[in-house]
Design an enzyme around this catalytic site. Structure first.
Site, mmCIF file in Angstrom:
data_model
loop_
_atom_site.group_PDB
_atom_site.id
_atom_site.type_symbol
_atom_site.label_atom_id
_atom_site.label_comp_id
_atom_site.label_asym_id
_atom_site.label_seq_id
_atom_site.Cartn_x
_atom_site.Cartn_y
_atom_site.Cartn_z
ATOM 1 N N LYS A 115 0.816 -1.206 0.000
ATOM 2 C CA LYS A 115 0.000 0.000 0.000
ATOM 3 C C LYS A 115 0.852 1.259 0.000
ATOM 4 C CE LYS A 115 -4.490 -1.476 1.513
ATOM 5 N NZ LYS A 115 -5.681 -1.234 2.318
ATOM 6 N N LYS A 197 -5.560 -9.181 -7.632
ATOM 7 C CA LYS A 197 -6.791 -9.542 -6.939
ATOM 8 C C LYS A 197 -7.948 -8.601 -7.298
ATOM 9 C CE LYS A 197 -8.466 -9.755 -2.302
ATOM 10 N NZ LYS A 197 -8.280 -9.575 -0.894
ATOM 11 N N LYS A 200 -12.088 -3.738 -4.326
ATOM 12 C CA LYS A 200 -13.110 -2.705 -4.344
ATOM 13 C C LYS A 200 -12.515 -1.321 -4.535
ATOM 14 C CE LYS A 200 -13.857 -3.783 0.500
ATOM 15 N NZ LYS A 200 -12.458 -3.819 0.927
#
Ligand code: TRP
Length: 335
Positions: A115, A197, A200
């Site tokens: 991240k 992956k 969202k």
């Protein structure tokens, strides 16, 4: 809630609309567990703000996520459904556990590394210490099992280490939880990039199917799904050589219950176009009742408010007991 049942707990960040990946890999398996376990499921809004959120979107996503949990079969009478920020114990225990979690441990978290690499302009302290808050989310409820995706396993392992460290100093305060990783649908990949992956919060939303997507939208995304350059268009399961097709097969199998050989037989000689349309239809059939029910629930705000208020009350009852014990053990003066 006091009973002999084993306890399960999990949460999802309301940082975007829930995806087919979260449904197949997580929520679908949660429904139906309530008979055997005491289950807690929450919207991890405090985790969501480790990356910048638009306030109105965060509010909407949180409420939608609750409606979708219920529409996916989580009965609010049988499961404790709540919003993380409504139970202040998470922040309180989170702080304490920060002081029992090592800088080195946090530095090794792969999610933090990923991240922060993706989001170089906002590497904030919360992003770094997030696993200590997650440990608090878990340990407050003394669960036996924590159902999570593969990507969260490392955080559950850190939670176990922190709990053991704490218990080693103060005696048996926390139950040591086990991660619980589903086999089927554990890793649904993006339709636009089958090596990544389904997420969202992805920038390219063509790769993600959302639970609230209209049927036309779902069909459009499947028609555009990335396959491969095999000129035979052979529907064959091979994760390494044909990741796009394998992902579509995994989705189709999860929706219909068919195994890979049966799927290969059904679509032999039909080409990718027909297969992609069939996967789209299977997904529409699975998601349409959920979308309709979630929309119906979202029109009834008073009901949803009642659910999350009651959920927060029930969660607080358990969380309070653990937090009191912790405060006492570490030497905080009683109020
Ligand atoms: N970290 C999880 C995720 O990003 C969400 C989460 C927060 C969670 N707290 C949790 C999951 C506690 C399980 C238990 O998906």
């Amino acid at each position: 809630m006091e009973s002999e049942k084993k306890v399960m707990l999990s949460g999802i960040q309301p940082s975007g609309a829930l995806t087919l990946g979260s449904y197949l890999g997580a929520i679908r398996n949660w429904a139906g567990r309530a008979e055997k376990f005491d289950c807690y499921y929450f919207m991890a809004d405090m985790h969501a703000i480790t990356s910048r959120q638009v306030p109105a979107d965060l509010r909407r996503n949180t409420l939608e996520q609750l409606a979708q949990y219920i529409a996916c079969g989580l009965d609010p009478e049988k499961n404790v459904l709540f919003v993380q920020s409504h139970v202040p114990h998470h922040a309180q225990l989170g702080w304490v556990l920060n002081c029992y979690t090592m800088f080195g441990e946090l530095s090794r978290m792969t999610q933090y590394k990923d991240k922060s690499a993706k989001n170089a302009e906002n590497i904030n302290g919360g992003l770094f210490t997030y696993p200590a808050l997650m440990a608090a989310d878990i340990l407050l409820y003394q669960p036996d099992y924590v159902p999570v995706g593969e990507d969260q396993k490392q955080h559950v392992e850190l939670t176990r280490n922190v709990a053991q460290r704490f218990n080693g100093i103060y005696g048996d305060v926390f139950k040591i939880p086990e991660p619980y990783i589903p086999e089927v649908g554990a890793r649904i990949m993006s339709l636009a990039d089958p090596l990544d992956k389904m997420s969202k919060s992805d920038k390219d939303q063509n790769g993600s199917i959302h639970l609230m997507d209209a049927p036309e939208e779902i069909m459009r995304k499947f028609k555009r799904a990335v396959t491969d350059s095999d000129t035979e268009h052979c529907v064959h399961y091979d994760r390494a050589e044909k990741p796009g097709v394998a992902n579509l097969m995994q989705i189709y199998a999860a929706c219909t219950g068919e195994n890979y050989e049966a799927i290969e037989r059904t679509f032999a000689g039909q080409g990718y176009g027909a297969f992609k349309a069939a996967v789209g239809e299977a997904v529409v059939a699975l998601l349409d009742p959920i979308r309709t029910e979630a929309a119906r629930l979202l029109a009834d705000k008073a009901y949803l408010e009642e659910v999350y208020r009651k959920g927060a009350q029930r969660a607080s009852y358990t969380a309070e007991k653990t937090l009191r014990k912790v405060y006492k053990k570490i030497g905080f003066l009683a109020t």
